[in-house]
Design an enzyme around this catalytic site. Structure first.
Site, PDB file in Angstrom:
ATOM      1  CG  HIS A   1       3.265   8.899   0.957  1.00  0.00           C
ATOM      2  ND1 HIS A   1       4.077   9.375  -0.038  1.00  0.00           N
ATOM      3  CD2 HIS A   1       3.587   7.597   1.109  1.00  0.00           C
ATOM      4  CE1 HIS A   1       4.872   8.390  -0.464  1.00  0.00           C
ATOM      5  NE2 HIS A   1       4.597   7.305   0.216  1.00  0.00           N
TER       6      HIS A   1
ATOM      7  CG  HIS B   1       5.981   4.991   4.180  1.00  0.00           C
ATOM      8  ND1 HIS B   1       7.288   4.752   3.811  1.00  0.00           N
ATOM      9  CD2 HIS B   1       5.309   5.239   3.027  1.00  0.00           C
ATOM     10  CE1 HIS B   1       7.388   4.862   2.495  1.00  0.00           C
ATOM     11  NE2 HIS B   1       6.200   5.143   1.993  1.00  0.00           N
ATOM     12  CD  GLU B   2       1.363   4.460   2.933  1.00  0.00           C
ATOM     13  OE1 GLU B   2       1.033   5.354   2.132  1.00  0.00           O
ATOM     14  OE2 GLU B   2       2.184   3.579   2.635  1.00  0.00           O
TER      15      GLU B   2
ATOM     16  N   GLY C   1       0.565  -0.347   1.557  1.00  0.00           N
ATOM     17  CA  GLY C   1      -0.052   0.954   1.799  1.00  0.00           C
ATOM     18  C   GLY C   1       0.143   1.862   0.609  1.00  0.00           C
TER      19      GLY C   1
ATOM     20  CD  GLN D   1       2.554   6.363  -2.432  1.00  0.00           C
ATOM     21  OE1 GLN D   1       1.822   5.923  -1.552  1.00  0.00           O
ATOM     22  NE2 GLN D   1       3.646   5.740  -2.824  1.00  0.00           N
TER      23      GLN D   1
ATOM     24  CB  CYS E   1       8.199   4.406  -1.028  1.00  0.00           C
ATOM     25  SG  CYS E   1       6.910   5.586  -1.476  1.00  0.00           S
ATOM     26  CG  LEU E   2       3.773   0.748  -3.750  1.00  0.00           C
ATOM     27  CD1 LEU E   2       2.254   0.614  -3.835  1.00  0.00           C
ATOM     28  CD2 LEU E   2       4.444  -0.497  -4.322  1.00  0.00           C
TER      29      LEU E   2
END
Ligand code: NI
Length: 169
Positions: A138, A134-135, A45, A50, A92-93
């Site tokens: 963000h 999580h997304e 995701g 991001q 997380c990226l």
């Protein structure tokens, strides 16, 4: 096109995204680029902040590009129902190589718009539920380290500061 992933503590990550009102080719190009970027990083995701775009958009694909039906585009997403608890490791990226346990709801129902602006609802359990939360965090400017215990967050932030000083972040 593979986009550059913004890392913590870039302020764009902590800013709530702007609602999306235009469902045009520019948006579809951004969505395609975000999927490409997610797959290039082996992620499941990615949210628009991001990649430095402060908008309420996220892409999710638990199959990491293997199953076309798993590709989900969530525009202006919100959680409308949640139930149960999970305590699992997350990454997380925007926090490379950092994995910590975070409390999440075991089930959620979300409401979002697709690339054409059509509203839909969807249920998620387990990994999908965690990924949705999580997304959607963000796009609200919320990061997973702020879902950790204060002690763990402090350790993670110290580790990141050290990596930044050593120019390894
Ligand atoms: Ni993330």
């Amino acid at each position: 096109m593979i986009l550059k992933i913004v890392k913590y503590p870039d302020p764009v990550l902590s800013r709530p995204g702007e609602p999306i009102t235009e469902f045009n080719d520019e948006l579809r190009k951004l969505v395609a680029d975000m999927f490409e970027t997610t797959y290039a990083s082996q992620g499941i995701g990615l949210a628009a902040p991001q990649v430095g775009v402060s908008k309420r958009l996220t892409v999710v694909d638990l199959s990491v590009g293997k199953v076309p039906e798993d590709k989900l585009v969530l525009i202006n997403p919100e959680i409308i129902f949640s139930d149960g608890k999970l305590y699992e490791e997350e990454g997380c990226l925007s926090f490379p190589d950092i994995r910590e346990k975070v409390v999440r709801h075991a089930k959620v129902r979300i409401r979002a718009q697709d690339e054409k602006g059509k509203w839909f609802e969807m249920d998620g359990e387990d990994v999908l539920s965690r990924c949705f939360q999580h997304e959607i965090d963000h796009v609200d400017g919320m990061l997973f380290i702020f879902r950790m215990s204060a002690l763990k967050r402090d350790l993670v932030q110290r580790k990141i500061r050290k990596l930044i000083r050593e120019d390894k972040w």
